[in-house]
Design an enzyme around this catalytic site. Structure first.
Site, mmCIF file in Angstrom:
data_model
loop_
_atom_site.group_PDB
_atom_site.id
_atom_site.type_symbol
_atom_site.label_atom_id
_atom_site.label_comp_id
_atom_site.label_asym_id
_atom_site.label_seq_id
_atom_site.Cartn_x
_atom_site.Cartn_y
_atom_site.Cartn_z
ATOM 1 N N ASP A 35 32.005 -1.979 -60.971
ATOM 2 C CA ASP A 35 30.566 -1.736 -60.859
ATOM 3 C C ASP A 35 30.265 -0.333 -60.351
ATOM 4 O OD1 ASP A 35 30.351 -4.321 -61.690
ATOM 5 O OD2 ASP A 35 29.751 -5.126 -59.753
ATOM 6 N N SER B 238 23.669 -3.813 -56.385
ATOM 7 C CA SER B 238 24.297 -3.342 -55.150
ATOM 8 C C SER B 238 25.097 -2.065 -55.388
ATOM 9 C CB SER B 238 25.196 -4.426 -54.550
ATOM 10 O OG SER B 238 26.222 -4.792 -55.446
ATOM 11 N N THR C 22 38.464 -9.076 -64.357
ATOM 12 C CA THR C 22 39.744 -8.407 -64.583
ATOM 13 C C THR C 22 39.924 -7.201 -63.664
ATOM 14 O OG1 THR C 22 38.679 -7.163 -66.364
ATOM 15 C CG2 THR C 22 39.977 -9.095 -67.003
ATOM 16 N N ASP C 23 38.835 -6.686 -63.089
ATOM 17 C CA ASP C 23 38.960 -5.426 -62.344
ATOM 18 C C ASP C 23 39.793 -5.582 -61.084
ATOM 19 O OD1 ASP C 23 36.893 -6.883 -61.148
ATOM 20 O OD2 ASP C 23 35.621 -5.133 -60.800
#
Length: 384
Positions: free
Chosen positions: A172, A128, A35-36
């Site tokens: 993230d 990452s 969704t981001d």
């Protein structure tokens, strides 16, 4: 390794103590998957697993990199030669952050860096982003750069999108930079507004387990990019800026307008329903009823499996086994095509559930899973 050990190894490599040691965590996304990059809602929290960086600044245009977790010695790069797409190795992540800082006009003139991480790689736990954010925070401190945490996250996302070539969203990096202990982060990825939502499962006799299937995935692979492109096509066909603009109540009408675009219909359905699942989860946690979020997690997995089509047999086996042995809910977490699943269960059931998962993987002739508890932890910070 702790801060002291990382600093000592830095000194062995570079002949002097570092100017500081910083840490940034991996993350689990409780709900809100894919969704981001659709301007939607997400709800990650930080793990205790973290990447540590011992760093000193340089003034000669050199970037020297070493990782305790990668084979080989110190890698030396010149800042004036850094360019997107030129580095297929792990060094692209820290180099990309330096490139993005300099491209934004920040006067970074070099650094010596030694890294050590306990964040599992390829497990959908954002190793990452932890690497990017720890480098960015260290350089911001050492060079006196006045960047808010959300700005730091944006810069790291640009490094991953443009320099590394992975089309990830902002979740993230924001999680690594902004999460707080004992909380999940409710993030609106359109305006980056945040709310810290109390998330203390232990007080309710509950645990959230992470089950790393040890099936590796890579965000820079083609399938992730195809899903993102499909979502963008869906938004264009529906005449909206992003799929976040499709109201849950209007989903059926929107799907009808897509006609024969079956693949796009599935992507749109997942994103719109997933945003609604995030909002339901927030409401339940704020009401002090975390047990009730279990079925929402399971709904999310079904949507990722059937509509977004990014699960795999190992992830499906985790969910099926967990639910068959009394878990309150379970779903894959992260980008998909491997990685990890999360399982919400009672504290007393953790040993038997863990054994059941290991038995099921053995019977299926899969590699043994790695199971550990997810404890909401601190975001990026300076340690020394």
């Amino acid at each position: 390794m702790g801060a002291q050990q990382v600093a000592e190894r830095f000194a062995e490599l570079y002949g002097a103590r570092p100017q500081g040691v910083w840490a940034a965590p991996g993350r689990v996304n409780l709900i809100g998957e894919h969704t981001d990059y659709n301007d939607g809602f997400v709800m990650p929290f930080a793990l205790p697993h973290q990447t540590l960086a011992a760093v000193s600044r340089r003034d000669d245009g050199l970037l020297r990199l070493h990782s305790a977790d990668m084979a080989g010695g110190v890698v030396e790069l010149r800042l004036d030669t850094l360019a997107p797409g030129g580095d297929p190795a792990w060094t692209a992540y820290p180099a990309g952050v330096v490139w993005a800082l300099r491209e934004a006009g920040h006067p970074v003139t070099g650094a010596d860096i030694h890294l050590s991480s306990t964040v599992p790689t390829g497990a959908g736990l954002s190793s990452s982003a932890a690497l990017e954010v720890v480098i960015a925070l260290a350089l911001c401190d050492l060079y006196g750069l006045d960047l808010a945490r959300w700005q730091l996250a944006r810069l790291c996302q640009r490094a991953e999108n443009v320099y590394v070539g992975a089309p990830t969203g902002i979740m993230d990096q924001t999680a690594a930079a902004c999460c707080e202990p004992g909380h999940a982060l409710f993030l609106d990825t359109r305006d980056l507004s945040q709310r810290q939502i109390p998330f203390d499962l232990a007080a309710e006799g509950l645990r959230l387990l992470v089950v790393d299937t040890q099936v590796k995935h890579a965000h820079s692979g083609g399938e992730y990019g195809k899903r993102r492109a499909g979502c963008e096509k869906g938004a264009a066909l529906l005449g909206v800026t992003a799929l976040r603009d499709i109201a849950y109540a209007g989903l059926d009408a929107a799907l009808a307008r897509l006609g024969e675009e079956e693949e796009i219909r599935r992507l749109v359905r997942h994103v719109v329903t997933e945003d609604e699942r995030v909002e339901r989860t927030v409401a339940l946690l704020r009401a002090g009823t975390p047990r009730a979020i279990g079925p929402i997690l399971t709904e999310g997995h079904a949507s990722l499996r059937d509509d977004f089509r990014i699960s795999c047999p190992e992830l499906d086996l985790v969910v099926e086994t967990a639910l068959a042995h009394g878990a309150l809910g379970a779903r894959m977490t992260g980008g998909g095509f491997g990685g990890s699943a999360i399982v919400l269960t009672g504290t007393a059931d953790v040993p038997s559930l863990t054994e059941a998962l290991e038995t099921a993987f053995t019977a299926a002739e899969f590699k043994a899973p790695r199971v550990f508890e997810a404890v909401p932890s601190a975001g990026a910070r300076r340690l020394a």
